[in-house]
Design a protein around this motif. Sequence first.
Motif, PDB file in Angstrom:
ATOM      1  N   ASP A 439       0.863  -1.168   0.000  1.00  0.00           N
ATOM      2  CA  ASP A 439       0.000   0.000   0.000  1.00  0.00           C
ATOM      3  C   ASP A 439       0.903   1.222   0.000  1.00  0.00           C
ATOM      4  OD1 ASP A 439      -2.254   1.724   0.332  1.00  0.00           O
ATOM      5  OD2 ASP A 439      -3.278   0.181   1.494  1.00  0.00           O
ATOM      6  N   THR A 440       0.355   2.376   0.290  1.00  0.00           N
ATOM      7  CA  THR A 440       1.151   3.597   0.317  1.00  0.00           C
ATOM      8  C   THR A 440       1.850   3.755   1.661  1.00  0.00           C
ATOM      9  OG1 THR A 440      -0.684   4.915   1.150  1.00  0.00           O
ATOM     10  CG2 THR A 440      -0.479   4.696  -1.247  1.00  0.00           C
ATOM     11  N   ILE A 441       2.801   4.673   1.696  1.00  0.00           N
ATOM     12  CA  ILE A 441       3.487   4.977   2.953  1.00  0.00           C
ATOM     13  C   ILE A 441       2.479   5.492   3.974  1.00  0.00           C
ATOM     14  CG2 ILE A 441       5.145   6.557   4.040  1.00  0.00           C
ATOM     15  CD1 ILE A 441       6.828   6.365   1.499  1.00  0.00           C
ATOM     16  N   ARG A 442       1.574   6.352   3.524  1.00  0.00           N
ATOM     17  CA  ARG A 442       0.555   6.901   4.410  1.00  0.00           C
ATOM     18  C   ARG A 442      -0.267   5.784   5.059  1.00  0.00           C
ATOM     19  NH1 ARG A 442      -1.582  11.828   3.883  1.00  0.00           N
ATOM     20  NH2 ARG A 442      -0.905  11.905   1.700  1.00  0.00           N
ATOM     21  N   ALA A 443      -0.717   4.848   4.243  1.00  0.00           N
ATOM     22  CA  ALA A 443      -1.554   3.766   4.760  1.00  0.00           C
ATOM     23  C   ALA A 443      -0.782   2.888   5.731  1.00  0.00           C
ATOM     24  CB  ALA A 443      -2.087   2.925   3.603  1.00  0.00           C
ATOM     25  N   ASN A 444       0.499   2.627   5.449  1.00  0.00           N
ATOM     26  CA  ASN A 444       1.284   1.760   6.330  1.00  0.00           C
ATOM     27  C   ASN A 444       1.527   2.403   7.689  1.00  0.00           C
ATOM     28  OD1 ASN A 444       2.551  -0.966   5.322  1.00  0.00           O
ATOM     29  ND2 ASN A 444       2.360   0.354   3.504  1.00  0.00           N
ATOM     30  N   ILE A 445       1.696   3.719   7.717  1.00  0.00           N
ATOM     31  CA  ILE A 445       1.827   4.395   9.007  1.00  0.00           C
ATOM     32  C   ILE A 445       0.484   4.389   9.726  1.00  0.00           C
ATOM     33  CG2 ILE A 445       2.323   6.606  10.137  1.00  0.00           C
ATOM     34  CD1 ILE A 445       4.307   7.201   7.889  1.00  0.00           C
ATOM     35  N   ASP A 455      -2.316  14.999   9.974  1.00  0.00           N
ATOM     36  CA  ASP A 455      -1.409  15.676  10.900  1.00  0.00           C
ATOM     37  C   ASP A 455      -0.735  14.676  11.831  1.00  0.00           C
ATOM     38  OD1 ASP A 455      -2.034  18.109   9.798  1.00  0.00           O
ATOM     39  OD2 ASP A 455      -3.544  18.629  11.310  1.00  0.00           O
ATOM     40  N   GLU A 456      -1.487  13.694  12.306  1.00  0.00           N
ATOM     41  CA  GLU A 456      -0.907  12.671  13.183  1.00  0.00           C
ATOM     42  C   GLU A 456       0.113  11.816  12.439  1.00  0.00           C
ATOM     43  OE1 GLU A 456      -4.224  11.396  16.430  1.00  0.00           O
ATOM     44  OE2 GLU A 456      -4.789  11.049  14.338  1.00  0.00           O
ATOM     45  N   ILE A 457      -0.205  11.480  11.188  1.00  0.00           N
ATOM     46  CA  ILE A 457       0.708  10.657  10.391  1.00  0.00           C
ATOM     47  C   ILE A 457       2.002  11.407  10.126  1.00  0.00           C
ATOM     48  CG2 ILE A 457       1.033   9.641   8.100  1.00  0.00           C
ATOM     49  CD1 ILE A 457      -1.992   8.995   8.142  1.00  0.00           C
ATOM     50  N   TYR A 477       3.730  11.009   0.631  1.00  0.00           N
ATOM     51  CA  TYR A 477       3.117   9.994   1.497  1.00  0.00           C
ATOM     52  C   TYR A 477       2.229   9.023   0.719  1.00  0.00           C
ATOM     53  CZ  TYR A 477       4.735  12.257   5.755  1.00  0.00           C
ATOM     54  OH  TYR A 477       5.525  12.753   6.770  1.00  0.00           O
ATOM     55  N   ASP A 478       1.917   9.350  -0.512  1.00  0.00           N
ATOM     56  CA  ASP A 478       1.108   8.453  -1.340  1.00  0.00           C
ATOM     57  C   ASP A 478       1.970   7.527  -2.193  1.00  0.00           C
ATOM     58  OD1 ASP A 478      -1.406   9.421  -0.474  1.00  0.00           O
ATOM     59  OD2 ASP A 478      -1.153  11.180  -1.757  1.00  0.00           O
ATOM     60  N   THR A 479       3.250   7.447  -1.897  1.00  0.00           N
ATOM     61  CA  THR A 479       4.161   6.566  -2.629  1.00  0.00           C
ATOM     62  C   THR A 479       3.894   5.108  -2.263  1.00  0.00           C
ATOM     63  OG1 THR A 479       5.885   8.266  -2.651  1.00  0.00           O
ATOM     64  CG2 THR A 479       6.579   5.980  -3.026  1.00  0.00           C
TER      65      THR A 479
END
Length: 600
Positions: A439-445, A455-457, A477-479
């Motif tokens: 998935d994306t970096i954002r989703a994994n965090i 903001d939390e991410i 973050y969508d990578t």
Amino acid sequence: MTDTPRKLTDDPYGAAILIRRLVMEQGALYWRRYLVAFILMGVAAGATALSAYLLGEVINKAYVDRNVHGIAMLSIATIVIFTAKGAATYGHTVILSQISNAILARNQRQLFAKLMRESIGFFSDRHSSEFLARLSAGATSVTQVLSLLINAVGRDLLSLIALVTVMVIQDPFMALFGFLIAPPALLIIRKLVRRIKGLAHQQFTGNADILETMQESLQGIRTVKAFTLEDTMRARIDANIAAVQQTADKMAKVSNRSSPLMETLGGVAIASCLMYAGYRVVATGATPGQFFSFLTAFLLAYEPAKRLARLNIELNSSLVGARKLLEIIDAPASEPDDSDKPALRLSEARVEMRDVGFAYRTDEPVLKNMSFVAEPGKVTALVGPSGGGKSTVLSLLLRLYEVRSGTITIDGQPIADVSRQSLRQQTAYVGQDVYLFRDTIRANIAFGKPGASDDEIIAAAKAAYAHDFIMSFPHGYDTPVGEHGAQLSGGQRQRIAIARALVKNAPIILLDEATAALDSESERLVQAAIDHLCQNRTTIVIAHRLHTITHADAILVVEGGEIVERGRHDDLLQRNGRYASFFRLQQHNATPLAPQAAAV
């Protein structure tokens, strides 16, 4: 002593019991839609029989009565009949497909939900490809069984009854003669069923072996390339495919072995009917329409009769996959639901292990009466050789396994007495082998805290020293990270994992060799991120590189499942024991704790 006769109910996965269960548990959920499909099948069957009957009337109107008006009326009726048949066939086909899709989805969800309730130990003895096979082939087999039954009863049986009715109306004697092919055909089918069961089982396991080899080769593609194992893996999967192909060839021969004899018997019956019907028309003055109507009904009835005769073969072939699915679903969960237990309530997050014993296998203890306290807001480090039991401690704290003896408490609450979900919600885990989802970096965090805001991410990524390298990517973050995070470096993956733990904001932190596999620069950044993560949290860390835990509030040296030394870094060096030896050997780049293996 005579053997007790085996009953049908002795085997919970026997064909009769399994079919009844699938019908009652899964098919019954959609009985209203099945009823509509049955009605439409009845319309189609009636239309088929009526078309055969009308053909005789058309012949008589044309060649006996010479009635053009009658032929025209019958032609219009034929159009109406075939239109009704087409609409009914379309309707029941769509309805049955929708029901099959719903049952397939339900079983896939049910199997996955069951797997999520299993413990780590359950998966350690199995390959993940087995579950992929059960999820795909098993769930599909359930729908195949139900579809076979519904089509056999609704389409084939109704059509056969309607067509036989036409045959009996036109000539009862010929109809009786046509039925004579059924007994020998059924006898042949019965002898083939047992062979089909064995071959279907071999096919299932063979396909699972192909999935296993394929999955391991792709997931370990770096190792395959590095060790030039392409030919080895190709030979392995060729052997798996050849075995499945051989079994499939046997299945094709066995399952179709009845066809030549059934076709021959059918040919004999049709030829006999032709001779008898022709004799009646020529010698007794029977109308040609009666002859053609009977023959049409007989020919149309042949295919549904043949499918019904083969039904047992098809069912037993499909039941193998259904059996494999239900074996997993039916088995008691190794990690049963304990949501009825009270939730873990933390005040200080004081972790204590008291006389804890554990073994993965009987008579092979991993932990032996281990006791220690991880004080609130402090760092407790576990060091020692491989196989000493350090990682097991973290697994027990997460209740991935259950202790054999002793107790583990958090703020005085035995973790065995609280729900697993509440326990794991209060802990954050970062391991050496970081797992990132495709998935994306954002989703994994955000997996650390479902519903986390941007903001939390971002705040968590900055604290983990990951924000800068994330923003260097074109999509930020969508990578996408790729499978297992393959598009990121080891240090980047570790910092994403730490950000995931940070966004969770758990009061207890578990770290398992989080910097062991990193280069010096990556280790420096990851260690700085870990320092952020551990601030004011109860932390238990497993360390291989001892310089990363010199600041720990307590260091425990674990060997053979026991704590052989404990204290702070400076105190342990002064004692000149195992820790001091370990530390000096690392300082000189030697193998620690020789002749034992390097620490995990």
